[in-house]
Design a protein around this motif. Structure first.
Motif, short mmCIF file in Angstrom:
data_model
loop_
_atom_site.label_atom_id
_atom_site.label_comp_id
_atom_site.label_asym_id
_atom_site.label_seq_id
_atom_site.Cartn_x
_atom_site.Cartn_y
_atom_site.Cartn_z
N VAL A 224 5.53 87.15 1.82
CA VAL A 224 5.36 87.74 3.16
C VAL A 224 4.79 89.15 3.14
CG1 VAL A 224 7.19 86.35 4.20
CG2 VAL A 224 7.74 88.61 3.23
N CYS A 225 4.66 89.75 1.96
CA CYS A 225 4.20 91.14 1.91
C CYS A 225 2.72 91.24 2.27
CB CYS A 225 4.44 91.74 0.53
SG CYS A 225 3.82 93.44 0.42
N PRO A 226 2.37 91.91 3.38
CA PRO A 226 0.96 91.98 3.79
C PRO A 226 0.13 92.91 2.91
CG PRO A 226 2.32 93.29 5.27
CD PRO A 226 3.26 92.62 4.32
N GLU A 227 0.80 93.77 2.15
CA GLU A 227 0.07 94.75 1.33
C GLU A 227 -0.09 94.29 -0.12
OE1 GLU A 227 -1.18 97.26 2.91
OE2 GLU A 227 -0.12 96.71 4.76
N LYS A 228 0.48 93.15 -0.45
CA LYS A 228 0.49 92.66 -1.83
C LYS A 228 1.10 93.72 -2.77
CE LYS A 228 -2.93 89.16 -1.20
NZ LYS A 228 -2.01 88.59 -0.21
N ALA A 229 2.22 94.29 -2.30
CA ALA A 229 2.88 95.34 -3.06
C ALA A 229 3.95 94.79 -4.01
CB ALA A 229 3.53 96.34 -2.09
N LEU A 230 4.17 93.47 -3.96
CA LEU A 230 5.24 92.88 -4.78
C LEU A 230 4.67 91.87 -5.76
CD1 LEU A 230 7.70 92.28 -1.80
CD2 LEU A 230 8.00 93.97 -3.61
N ARG A 231 5.26 91.87 -6.97
CA ARG A 231 4.84 90.87 -7.97
C ARG A 231 5.95 90.74 -9.00
NH1 ARG A 231 2.86 95.56 -10.10
NH2 ARG A 231 2.85 95.70 -12.37
N ALA B 43 18.70 91.81 -1.28
CA ALA B 43 18.25 92.67 -2.38
C ALA B 43 17.27 93.73 -1.89
CB ALA B 43 17.59 91.82 -3.46
N ARG B 44 16.81 93.59 -0.66
CA ARG B 44 15.93 94.62 -0.09
C ARG B 44 16.55 95.08 1.22
NH1 ARG B 44 11.52 94.80 -3.25
NH2 ARG B 44 10.29 96.08 -1.86
N LYS B 45 16.56 96.40 1.39
CA LYS B 45 17.25 96.95 2.55
C LYS B 45 16.38 98.03 3.19
CE LYS B 45 21.45 99.37 3.91
NZ LYS B 45 22.73 99.94 3.53
N GLU C 236 12.60 103.42 5.61
CA GLU C 236 12.00 103.09 4.32
C GLU C 236 12.83 102.03 3.60
OE1 GLU C 236 11.93 106.53 1.61
OE2 GLU C 236 13.30 107.45 3.05
N VAL C 237 12.12 101.27 2.78
CA VAL C 237 12.73 100.13 2.10
C VAL C 237 13.24 100.54 0.73
CG1 VAL C 237 12.17 97.91 1.02
CG2 VAL C 237 11.38 98.41 3.33
N ALA C 238 14.41 99.99 0.36
CA ALA C 238 14.94 100.17 -0.99
C ALA C 238 15.16 98.79 -1.61
CB ALA C 238 16.25 100.94 -0.94
N ILE D 274 1.63 101.54 -2.49
CA ILE D 274 0.94 100.84 -1.40
C ILE D 274 1.91 100.19 -0.40
CG2 ILE D 274 -1.16 100.43 -2.76
CD1 ILE D 274 -0.23 97.58 -3.20
N CYS D 275 3.21 100.20 -0.72
CA CYS D 275 4.20 99.67 0.24
C CYS D 275 4.17 100.52 1.51
CB CYS D 275 5.59 99.72 -0.38
SG CYS D 275 6.91 99.39 0.81
N ARG D 276 4.10 99.86 2.67
CA ARG D 276 4.06 100.60 3.94
C ARG D 276 5.40 100.55 4.68
NH1 ARG D 276 -1.14 101.62 5.79
NH2 ARG D 276 -0.55 101.29 7.95
N HIS D 277 6.42 100.06 4.00
CA HIS D 277 7.78 100.04 4.55
C HIS D 277 7.85 99.30 5.89
CE1 HIS D 277 9.21 102.69 1.35
NE2 HIS D 277 8.04 103.29 1.48
N CYS D 278 7.09 98.20 5.95
CA CYS D 278 7.07 97.43 7.20
C CYS D 278 8.36 96.63 7.40
CB CYS D 278 5.88 96.48 7.19
SG CYS D 278 6.02 95.17 5.95
N GLY D 279 9.09 96.35 6.32
CA GLY D 279 10.37 95.66 6.43
C GLY D 279 10.29 94.14 6.41
N ARG D 280 9.09 93.57 6.26
CA ARG D 280 9.01 92.09 6.27
C ARG D 280 9.76 91.48 5.11
NH1 ARG D 280 2.88 90.52 8.19
NH2 ARG D 280 2.76 92.10 9.80
N CYS D 281 9.69 92.12 3.95
CA CYS D 281 10.41 91.58 2.78
C CYS D 281 11.92 91.64 3.00
CB CYS D 281 10.02 92.35 1.52
SG CYS D 281 10.28 94.13 1.65
N VAL D 282 12.37 92.63 3.76
CA VAL D 282 13.80 92.76 4.04
C VAL D 282 14.27 91.58 4.88
CG1 VAL D 282 15.55 94.22 5.16
CG2 VAL D 282 13.63 95.27 3.93
S1 SF4 Z 1 8.18 96.80 3.07
FE1 SF4 Z 1 8.14 94.97 1.78
S2 SF4 Z 1 6.73 93.60 2.84
FE2 SF4 Z 1 6.36 95.63 3.70
S3 SF4 Z 1 4.71 96.51 2.47
FE3 SF4 Z 1 6.61 97.16 1.50
S4 SF4 Z 1 7.04 95.63 -0.08
FE4 SF4 Z 1 5.52 94.74 1.33
#
Ligand code: SF4
Ligand code: SF4
Length: 335
Positions: free
Chosen positions: A90-97, A124-126, A73-75, A109-117
């Motif tokens: 890069v967030c495919p879920e549009k969970a960031l703004r 800043a994202r881990k 999971e992403v922090a 809605i974040c799926r913890h895919c790690g792309r933002c990391v």
């Molecule tokens: S891990 Fe990052 S890129 Fe992936 S869904 Fe969550 S916020 Fe978006």
């Protein structure tokens, strides 16, 4: 680069240790969320702590919330964020703004895919949780093996809850035993006996958490009843392994004298005490509270204060009145 004679000896030692690995297990994978190299509170000597990811309990005081979910999971660490916005792209879920100049994550809605990391150059994202093989984890052990052996220390596996990955942990502990290392585990005890006995096979010492003797109260604070935990504890006490019972002392939950008396009564009347060492009281602290916000969660115990020294003294005396050795512990893998 030329190595000194001492360094050469160290390298040849490490090479022979690597060769001693059971490579039939090298591809076995587990998910860990941290390694702590120089711990001193979770067994004798200097310990290398391995934190397995995933736990069936949801203790409201947990100081390792990043270890609770079984999947990575992403922090988010706002102090490191430089506001570049690369993660948003890069967030495919549009969970960031951005909202009022600050990055906001919609954790629902974040799926913890790690792309933002991967995209964040400011760290800043881990992502908490990584897959590792037994042999790769042993490589981590070999980096510290001189400190571990010279201090009479070893390996302690905790979490999360290690029995959720019992086959991996069992094989890792077996590899550690082959290197002559002392091995310890810390468990919440909420698991099948099959999983627990698998990891016990290669453990020298067990830290076993007992949180409350009243099953309803136990379930309210942790999400699960205590019956299986107490039954497993009885079985553990019959195995050839040193046993320490750990009690997190949480004000307003389990710090009443009746509960401590019932725990002590259970220990002296229900356990085989041949390898039982002591009770450790672990005072509640708030050192993990800040992690909840980073994970997009709420820490429910903000207003709770740690127990006083006077209170801990009273509780220790209750345990000791049953002729049980009792220590008030420091910071450790799970408290
Ligand atoms: S891990 Fe990052 S890129 Fe992936 S869904 Fe969550 S916020 Fe978006
Ligand atoms: S990529 Fe990193 S530094 Fe840039 S806005 Fe996202 S979290 Fe902040």
């Amino acid at each position: 680069m030329r190595l000194s004679r001492g360094q050469n000896m160290l390298v040849s030692e490490v090479v022979s240790q690597r060769n001693a690995l059971d490579f039939s297990q090298k591809d076995l994978e587990g998910v860990i969320f941290d390694i702590d190299r120089y711990a001193i509170h979770d067994g004798p000597g200097i310990r290398l702590l391995v934190f397995m990811k995933g736990c069936p309990l949801r203790c409201s005081w947990c100081c390792n919330p990043e270890g609770q979910n079984f999947s990575p999971e992403v922090a988010y660490f706002p102090a490191k964020c430089i506001g570049c916005g690369a993660c948003i792209e890069v967030c495919p879920e549009k969970a960031l703004r951005f909202q009022e100049g600050k990055l906001v994550t919609n954790w629902r809605i974040c799926r913890h895919c790690g792309r933002c990391v991967d995209r964040c150059y400011a760290d800043a994202r881990k992502l908490f949780g990584r897959t590792i093989t037994v042999s790769a984890l042993m490589e981590e052990v070999f980096k510290s093996i001189a400190f571990l052996t010279n201090s009479g220390g070893g390996i302690t596996v905790g979490g999360g809850e290690l029995t959720g990955q019992a086959t991996f942990v069992s094989n890792f502990l077996r590899s550690c035993k082959k290197e002559g290392l002392h091995t310890a585990i810390e468990t919440c005890g909420y698991c099948t006996w099959g999983a627990l006995s698998k990891v016990l096979e290669y453990a020298d010492l067990v830290f076993y958490d007992v949180k409350h003797m009243n099953s309803k109260k136990h379930k309210t604070a942790t999400g699960v009843p205590n019956r299986r935990i107490l039954e497993n504890l009885k079985k553990v006490s019959t195995r050839p392994v040193d046993l320490v019972v750990r009690v997190p002392v949480i004000p307003e939950f389990n710090d009443d004298e009746e509960n401590l008396s019932l725990m002590a009564e259970f220990i002296v009347s229900q356990l085989n005490l041949s390898r039982f060492q002591m009770v450790e009281l672990l005072p509640y602290h708030k050192l993990g509270a800040f992690k909840y916000e980073r994970l997009g969660r709420v820490y429910d115990l903000k207003s709770l204060e740690p127990p006083s020294d006077g209170k801990l003294h009273i509780l220790r005396k209750i345990i000791e009145s049953y002729n049980i050795v009792c220590h008030v512990g420091g910071l450790n893998a799970r408290s």
